[in-house]
Design an enzyme around this catalytic site. Sequence first.
Site, PDB file in Angstrom:
ATOM      1  N   ASP A 128       0.830  -1.211   0.000  1.00  0.00           N
ATOM      2  CA  ASP A 128       0.000   0.000   0.000  1.00  0.00           C
ATOM      3  C   ASP A 128       0.861   1.257   0.000  1.00  0.00           C
ATOM      4  O   ASP A 128       2.041   1.226   0.338  1.00  0.00           O
ATOM      5  CB  ASP A 128      -0.945   0.013   1.213  1.00  0.00           C
ATOM      6  CG  ASP A 128      -0.211   0.078   2.546  1.00  0.00           C
ATOM      7  OD1 ASP A 128       0.760  -0.685   2.729  1.00  0.00           O
ATOM      8  OD2 ASP A 128      -0.603   0.894   3.403  1.00  0.00           O
ATOM      9  N   GLU A 140       0.020  -1.175   5.645  1.00  0.00           N
ATOM     10  CA  GLU A 140       1.074  -0.758   6.573  1.00  0.00           C
ATOM     11  C   GLU A 140       0.947   0.711   6.910  1.00  0.00           C
ATOM     12  O   GLU A 140       1.157   1.126   8.053  1.00  0.00           O
ATOM     13  CB  GLU A 140       2.455  -1.033   5.951  1.00  0.00           C
ATOM     14  CG  GLU A 140       3.623  -0.888   6.924  1.00  0.00           C
ATOM     15  CD  GLU A 140       4.327   0.468   6.888  1.00  0.00           C
ATOM     16  OE1 GLU A 140       5.260   0.657   7.673  1.00  0.00           O
ATOM     17  OE2 GLU A 140       3.938   1.357   6.095  1.00  0.00           O
TER      18      GLU A 140
HETATM   19 ZN   LIG Z   1       6.887   1.937   3.968  1.00  0.00          ZN
END
Ligand SMILES: [Zn+2]
Length: 411
Positions: A81, A176
Amino acid sequence: MSAVLERFLRYVRFDTQSDERSSRYPSTEGQLLLLRDLVEELRAIGLSDAALDEHGYLMATLPATTTKASVPTIGFIAHVDTSPEMSGADVVPIVHRQYDGRDLHLPHADGVALRLGDVPDLAEQMGHDIVTASGTTLLGADDKAGVAEIVTAAEYLIEHPEIAHGAIRLAFTPDEEIGRGTEYFDVDRFGARCAYTMDGGSLGEVEMESFSADAMTVTFQGFNTHPGYAKGRMVNAVKVAADFIQSLPLDRLSPETTDGREGFVHPYVLDASVERTSVKLLIRDFATSGLLDKERWLTALAGTVCGRHPGARFESRIVESYRNMREVLEQHPTVVEYACEAVRAAGLDVRSRSIRGGTDGSRLSFMGLPTPNLFAGEHNFHSRLEWVSVQDMEKAVEVIVQLARIWEARS
Ligand SMILES: [Zn+2]
């Protein structure tokens, strides 16, 4: 074109921005599109067990080539992401060949350029090929550089079975950037003794230390009544909270006044009404005891402030975010030692840096998977000035290959 660059240019065209307001997991569909594409790619290069689980975690195995039974399984991890803070849609990557100190213009934003004077890290990149976006989006090197490096290293090891290594597990993870990248990470199923996130910055970096972090919410309780008839009765929680924030020092203890090894407290969201106002704060320190000191100090401050506003009360709530991974990594010194050895074997100097933030590795380390962070070549991440050097990515591929070799040789 180099293999790692070709992959990187392909991955950045997927819009994989994560979204913290989403209640789904992964938070956005775009991440799954890239993850599914990666499953196909890994199978095509020979990782036949590559598969996506129901949460969007991609895991795959590079089988061992060693004849030794004692070589542990190690892992490499990167997130797919990109930051919610900057658009990652319709990224147009531009490869600026043979950097010579010139301004690197981003054509879709008038006058915007990467200039050596503003970006000292570019001084190390003479002769290199620099990839940027076009000026209206981030690039996504955070962390698609890491993804491209891991896939390319896996392909290299498959093509060179004469390099002896143990089993290697790969994982590509979602979300994340919104702090949820390890929520459903199954450490047992991953089955590695340790892992390395490829999600760092400059060439040679080995990061074994992150912040310890808590989230604190201080809620002030006032008393609301009709403002025309409030004399002597109303207690305005908005003003109590404002007094609290105003009492924080201006010259220290904040993100805008600290660096290096200093921690901070950071009010970042207000939910305000006369009756009740909450202040959300991020608390950061490299020592967990430093976190507790800051939390005690804020609690005392809230009490003092309420004393100035008769009738006001407060309550505070603290939720642990993550802890400095050094606490775990110190108990597994070879994990970091071998990383440093791999960096040197690739002809680089080791740079140790303390991350003023967390990585998925911070949480994974405390979940039983010691996971330091290695350089991926990312710079200016979460920004439209994000850039990565092709030669740094190639060095990161080499470090992964060296790590695989060193773990085998030392076991
Ligand atoms: Zn990163």
